[in-house]
Write a protein that holds these residues in place. Structure first.
Motif, PDB file in Angstrom:
ATOM      1  N   SER A 198       0.828  -1.202   0.000  1.00 12.54           N
ATOM      2  CA  SER A 198       0.000   0.000   0.000  1.00 12.54           C
ATOM      3  C   SER A 198       0.866   1.257   0.000  1.00 12.54           C
ATOM      4  O   SER A 198       1.877   1.326   0.722  1.00 12.54           O
ATOM      5  N   LEU A 199       0.472   2.261  -0.777  1.00 15.34           N
ATOM      6  CA  LEU A 199       1.194   3.538  -0.809  1.00 15.34           C
ATOM      7  C   LEU A 199       0.850   4.412   0.387  1.00 15.34           C
ATOM      8  O   LEU A 199       1.363   5.523   0.505  1.00 15.34           O
ATOM      9  N   ASP A 200      -0.007   3.914   1.281  1.00 13.08           N
ATOM     10  CA  ASP A 200      -0.394   4.664   2.481  1.00 13.08           C
ATOM     11  C   ASP A 200       0.265   4.117   3.747  1.00 13.08           C
ATOM     12  O   ASP A 200      -0.198   4.374   4.855  1.00 13.08           O
ATOM     13  N   LEU A 201       1.351   3.383   3.584  1.00 12.04           N
ATOM     14  CA  LEU A 201       2.035   2.792   4.741  1.00 12.04           C
ATOM     15  C   LEU A 201       2.415   3.847   5.768  1.00 12.04           C
ATOM     16  O   LEU A 201       2.322   3.622   6.980  1.00 12.04           O
ATOM     17  N   HIS A 202       2.824   5.023   5.300  1.00 17.91           N
ATOM     18  CA  HIS A 202       3.294   6.075   6.208  1.00 17.91           C
ATOM     19  C   HIS A 202       2.178   6.681   7.062  1.00 17.91           C
ATOM     20  O   HIS A 202       2.453   7.413   8.014  1.00 17.91           O
ATOM     21  N   THR A 203       0.905   6.365   6.729  1.00 22.30           N
ATOM     22  CA  THR A 203      -0.210   6.991   7.447  1.00 22.30           C
ATOM     23  C   THR A 203      -0.686   6.174   8.648  1.00 22.30           C
ATOM     24  O   THR A 203      -1.515   6.651   9.419  1.00 22.30           O
ATOM     25  N   ILE A 204      -0.180   4.953   8.805  1.00 15.81           N
ATOM     26  CA  ILE A 204      -0.638   4.126   9.932  1.00 15.81           C
ATOM     27  C   ILE A 204       0.400   4.131  11.061  1.00 15.81           C
ATOM     28  O   ILE A 204       1.577   4.398  10.835  1.00 15.81           O
ATOM     29  N   THR A 205      -0.076   3.839  12.255  1.00 11.93           N
ATOM     30  CA  THR A 205       0.796   3.833  13.434  1.00 11.93           C
ATOM     31  C   THR A 205       1.234   2.414  13.753  1.00 11.93           C
ATOM     32  O   THR A 205       0.405   1.531  13.948  1.00 11.93           O
ATOM     33  N   LEU A 206       2.557   2.215  13.797  1.00 11.47           N
ATOM     34  CA  LEU A 206       3.112   0.901  14.135  1.00 11.47           C
ATOM     35  C   LEU A 206       4.081   1.029  15.309  1.00 11.47           C
ATOM     36  O   LEU A 206       5.160   0.432  15.329  1.00 11.47           O
ATOM     37  N   ASP A 207       3.669   1.827  16.306  1.00 10.45           N
ATOM     38  CA  ASP A 207       4.528   2.092  17.466  1.00 10.45           C
ATOM     39  C   ASP A 207       4.995   0.816  18.154  1.00 10.45           C
ATOM     40  O   ASP A 207       6.140   0.730  18.609  1.00 10.45           O
ATOM     41  N   GLU A 208       4.102  -0.176  18.215  1.00 13.06           N
ATOM     42  CA  GLU A 208       4.435  -1.395  18.955  1.00 13.06           C
ATOM     43  C   GLU A 208       5.535  -2.214  18.287  1.00 13.06           C
ATOM     44  O   GLU A 208       6.095  -3.120  18.895  1.00 13.06           O
ATOM     45  N   GLN A 224       8.154  -0.547  16.498  1.00 11.72           N
ATOM     46  CA  GLN A 224       9.286   0.334  16.222  1.00 11.72           C
ATOM     47  C   GLN A 224      10.589  -0.134  16.857  1.00 11.72           C
ATOM     48  O   GLN A 224      11.665   0.052  16.287  1.00 11.72           O
ATOM     49  N   HIS A 225      10.484  -0.730  18.039  1.00 11.70           N
ATOM     50  CA  HIS A 225      11.706  -1.129  18.753  1.00 11.70           C
ATOM     51  C   HIS A 225      12.054  -2.590  18.513  1.00 11.70           C
ATOM     52  O   HIS A 225      12.941  -3.141  19.158  1.00 11.70           O
ATOM     53  N   GLY A 226      11.343  -3.204  17.569  1.00 12.19           N
ATOM     54  CA  GLY A 226      11.673  -4.577  17.202  1.00 12.19           C
ATOM     55  C   GLY A 226      12.794  -4.598  16.178  1.00 12.19           C
ATOM     56  O   GLY A 226      13.324  -3.562  15.770  1.00 12.19           O
ATOM     57  N   THR A 227      13.163  -5.779  15.757  1.00 13.22           N
ATOM     58  CA  THR A 227      14.270  -5.931  14.808  1.00 13.22           C
ATOM     59  C   THR A 227      13.803  -6.362  13.422  1.00 13.22           C
ATOM     60  O   THR A 227      14.621  -6.549  12.523  1.00 13.22           O
ATOM     61  N   ASP A 267      12.239   5.553  15.644  1.00 14.09           N
ATOM     62  CA  ASP A 267      11.482   6.798  15.774  1.00 14.09           C
ATOM     63  C   ASP A 267      10.458   6.978  14.653  1.00 14.09           C
ATOM     64  O   ASP A 267      10.127   8.081  14.254  1.00 14.09           O
ATOM     65  N   GLY A 268       9.966   5.856  14.114  1.00 13.86           N
ATOM     66  CA  GLY A 268       8.935   5.919  13.088  1.00 13.86           C
ATOM     67  C   GLY A 268       9.481   5.639  11.696  1.00 13.86           C
ATOM     68  O   GLY A 268      10.613   5.174  11.538  1.00 13.86           O
ATOM     69  N   PHE A 269       8.669   5.910  10.682  1.00 13.11           N
ATOM     70  CA  PHE A 269       9.089   5.651   9.304  1.00 13.11           C
ATOM     71  C   PHE A 269      10.093   6.691   8.834  1.00 13.11           C
ATOM     72  O   PHE A 269       9.889   7.896   9.010  1.00 13.11           O
TER      73      PHE A 269
END
Length: 341
Positions: A160-170, A172-175, A298-300
């Motif tokens: 999806s070209l809207d990947l940057h619009t969703i929150t994946l905070d959980e 972010q600190h994974g590998t 720190d996000g995308f």
């Protein structure tokens, strides 16, 4: 028919493929500019139709370039609708370019993502191309985490070209490596101004603005389609007056000025919210650029850019940042190294 009877200079949309073909046919008969803003897998070039959404075959080449850059030897595509495979047809041709194994898994309605992901994990697959509605991506990744499919060895490409619009905070600190393309760059000045204007309008009328300050792709494309059309209308109106004409579906009468406007739109180059808007003779958008984004602590973050001519070009500081992240991930880790004498 009711719209053109009242007098219009263009028709924008609709998004429904079945309705769109009907509108396209009517606009062709009446020579009224028809503007499309969505991915159309059954798009048939037409004299009076233009589409500002990136042309499907060119967009597919971007995903193929990404896969070849990552040097994947195997990958699995998870999709819901058959039309999704048309979007990825260039990606599915990867085995003809390199020795690559592709496995397809279609998720039927009501089926659990968890069961499917568990089965994929048992097969030893670590590279996933996720072609599902953007709103379902967090759920898929959450269930992947539950079945041990979100480790440092796993990689996900979100189509999806809207990947940057969703929150994946959980995550972010994974590998796990999570990446995808975006058409709208939030750092572009015009995009920032548009977002601020929308927030201001909401507050002015006592409404609470949506969470986040990010513009969705279809919203930006609507704006760009209207921008391109208004520029053509303005330029042509300087040379001769544009007159709105009331038409009827019951006769053969057509709008005499529609052909001039649509032809001029195809030679125009306008800077919009999705970058440079330039159409080919057949009314499709083949000259566009994308940002490759990856999920970081720190996000995308933008890792590279892509365009049809140069392919994927990584940012200057990407390599240095990547090496630093590897060092960080190895800190306080115990590594066991074995060999055979």
């Amino acid at each position: 028919c009711k719209l053109i009877q009242d007098g219009v200079v263009a028709i924008l949309g609709p998004k429904s493929p079945s309705s769109s073909s009907l509108v396209q046919s009517t606009c062709h008969a009446k020579e009224i500019p028809h503007l499309q803003i969505n991915w159309e897998y059954r798009f048939l070039p037409d004299t009076f139709t233009v589409n500002v959404y990136p042309h499907a075959p060119i967009l597919g080449r971007a995903y193929l370039d990404l896969l070849l850059t990552k040097k994947w030897k195997t990958f699995t595509v998870i999709y819901e609708e058959n039309e999704g495979l048309v979007r990825l047809q260039d990606l599915l041709k990867a085995p003809s370019y390199q020795d690559v194994k592709v496995v397809l898994h279609q998720l039927t309605p009501g089926q659990s993502y968890k069961k499917l992901l568990k089965d994929i994990g048992k097969q030893g697959e670590t590279n996933i191309v996720l072609n599902v509605p953007i709103g379902k991506v967090p759920l898929v990744l959450r269930e992947a985490q539950d079945v041990g499919m979100m480790t440092a060895y796993h990689n996900y490409i979100i189509t999806s070209l809207d990947l940057h619009t969703i929150t994946l905070d959980e995550f972010q600190h994974g590998t796990t490596n999570i990446s995808g393309f975006r058409l709208v760059d939030p750092s572009r000045r015009s995009v920032k101004m548009m977002v601020n204007d929308r927030i201001f309008d909401k507050l002015r009328y006592g409404h609470q603005p949506e969470s986040g300050r990010l513009l969705k792709t279809d919203t930006a494309l609507i704006y760009d389609a209207v921008t391109l059309f208004s520029r053509a209308l303005h330029d042509l109106d300087l040379s001769h007056a544009i007159n709105i004409q009331n038409l009827s579906c019951e006769n053969r009468e057509y709008w005499s000025q529609g052909n001039s406007i649509i032809s001029y739109m195809k030679v125009l180059s306008v800077e919009g919210l999705t970058g440079n808007i330039q159409l080919g003779e057949n009314g499709v958008r083949t000259n566009f650029s994308l940002d490759l984004i990856e999920l970081k602590h720190d996000g995308f973050k933008k890792a590279a850019s892509w365009n049809p001519e140069d392919g994927i070009v990584f940012t200057r500081n990407y390599t240095a940042t990547y090496n630093q992240e590897i060092k960080q991930s190895l800190r306080n880790q115990t590594l066991r190294v074995t060999t055979i004498i």
